[in-house]
Design a protein around this motif. Structure first.
Motif, PDB file in Angstrom:
ATOM      1  N   GLU A  37       0.838  -1.203   0.000  1.00 24.70           N
ATOM      2  CA  GLU A  37       0.000   0.000   0.000  1.00 24.70           C
ATOM      3  C   GLU A  37       0.877   1.259   0.000  1.00 24.70           C
ATOM      4  OE1 GLU A  37      -3.706   2.176   0.658  1.00 24.70           O
ATOM      5  OE2 GLU A  37      -3.289   0.175  -0.086  1.00 24.70           O
ATOM      6  N   ILE A  66      -0.248  -0.789  -9.777  1.00 27.47           N
ATOM      7  CA  ILE A  66       1.003  -0.569  -9.046  1.00 27.47           C
ATOM      8  C   ILE A  66       1.127  -1.601  -7.927  1.00 27.47           C
ATOM      9  CG2 ILE A  66       2.329   1.055  -7.624  1.00 27.47           C
ATOM     10  CD1 ILE A  66       0.809   3.322  -9.126  1.00 27.47           C
ATOM     11  N   GLN A  67       0.032  -1.839  -7.202  1.00 23.89           N
ATOM     12  CA  GLN A  67       0.083  -2.796  -6.096  1.00 23.89           C
ATOM     13  C   GLN A  67       0.432  -4.198  -6.597  1.00 23.89           C
ATOM     14  OE1 GLN A  67      -3.831  -1.852  -4.526  1.00 23.89           O
ATOM     15  NE2 GLN A  67      -2.906  -1.061  -2.651  1.00 23.89           N
ATOM     16  N   LYS A 121      -3.939   2.376  -9.077  1.00 22.62           N
ATOM     17  CA  LYS A 121      -3.281   1.963  -7.844  1.00 22.62           C
ATOM     18  C   LYS A 121      -3.201   0.431  -7.803  1.00 22.62           C
ATOM     19  CE  LYS A 121      -3.541   2.634  -2.923  1.00 22.62           C
ATOM     20  NZ  LYS A 121      -4.114   3.425  -1.865  1.00 22.62           N
ATOM     21  N   GLU A 122      -4.233  -0.229  -8.306  1.00 19.73           N
ATOM     22  CA  GLU A 122      -4.243  -1.706  -8.312  1.00 19.73           C
ATOM     23  C   GLU A 122      -3.112  -2.253  -9.187  1.00 19.73           C
ATOM     24  OE1 GLU A 122      -7.076   0.192  -8.666  1.00 19.73           O
ATOM     25  OE2 GLU A 122      -7.658  -0.217  -6.593  1.00 19.73           O
ATOM     26  N   LEU A 151       8.481   0.158 -11.255  1.00 18.00           N
ATOM     27  CA  LEU A 151       7.217   0.790 -10.865  1.00 18.00           C
ATOM     28  C   LEU A 151       7.067   2.206 -11.395  1.00 18.00           C
ATOM     29  CD1 LEU A 151       7.112  -0.658  -7.292  1.00 18.00           C
ATOM     30  CD2 LEU A 151       5.443  -1.118  -9.075  1.00 18.00           C
ATOM     31  N   ALA A 170       4.047  -4.162  -7.392  1.00 13.21           N
ATOM     32  CA  ALA A 170       4.833  -4.030  -6.158  1.00 13.21           C
ATOM     33  C   ALA A 170       4.923  -5.368  -5.436  1.00 13.21           C
ATOM     34  CB  ALA A 170       4.207  -2.974  -5.253  1.00 13.21           C
ATOM     35  N   ALA A 191       2.636   1.693  -3.379  1.00 13.64           N
ATOM     36  CA  ALA A 191       1.717   2.198  -4.408  1.00 13.64           C
ATOM     37  C   ALA A 191       1.436   3.682  -4.197  1.00 13.64           C
ATOM     38  CB  ALA A 191       0.413   1.397  -4.382  1.00 13.64           C
TER      39      ALA A 191
END
Length: 135
Positions: A68, A125-126, A122-123, A108, A129, A71
């Protein structure tokens, strides 16, 4: 007011290039609110956190919290459409504390550097990650 290393780090990132962008602060406020942090506490964190504060300890974060934070760092770094060298350096320091290596950060943010206008959620990136975080 309870200490919030996640927001502290995001504020440090927003301030590290010497100019605090309204879009960055607004995003940090939204992240804080979505984490149930009181708006007054968010403003206090923004006011009292300096760019050169030491990065808080992150060992106690769960894997989910680390992803989290990762991201959110990328989102704050990207929001003004430019990725500053200082922001990259700061993110590298945070990533090392989170247990990531440099390749993770470059992957990233590389899509950002290549195409800052590219919409990345964001999803996305998560998910990316998570691939880099070793337990």
């Amino acid at each position: 007011m309870e200490d919030n290393p996640h927001l502290n780090i995001l504020v440090q990132l927003a301030k590290v290039d010497g100019e605090t962008d309204d879009a960055e602060l607004e995003l940090i406020r939204q992240i804080g609110i979505s984490s149930n942090v009181d708006p007054e506490d968010i403003d206090a964190i923004i006011a009292k956190t300096a760019a050169e504060d030491t990065i808080p300890s992150l060992e106690h974060l769960s894997k989910k919290e680390k992803i989290e934070l990762m991201a959110n760092l990328v989102l704050v770094m990207k929001i003004d459409g430019r990725v500053h060298k200082e922001e990259m350096k700061f993110c590298l320091k945070v990533l090392k504390k989170l247990g990531y290596d440099e390749d993770a950060l470059f992957d990233l943010v590389s899509t950002t550097l290549v195409d800052p206008e590219m919409e990345i959620t964001k999803e996305d990136i998560q998910r990316r990650a998570e691939r880099y975080l070793t337990d």
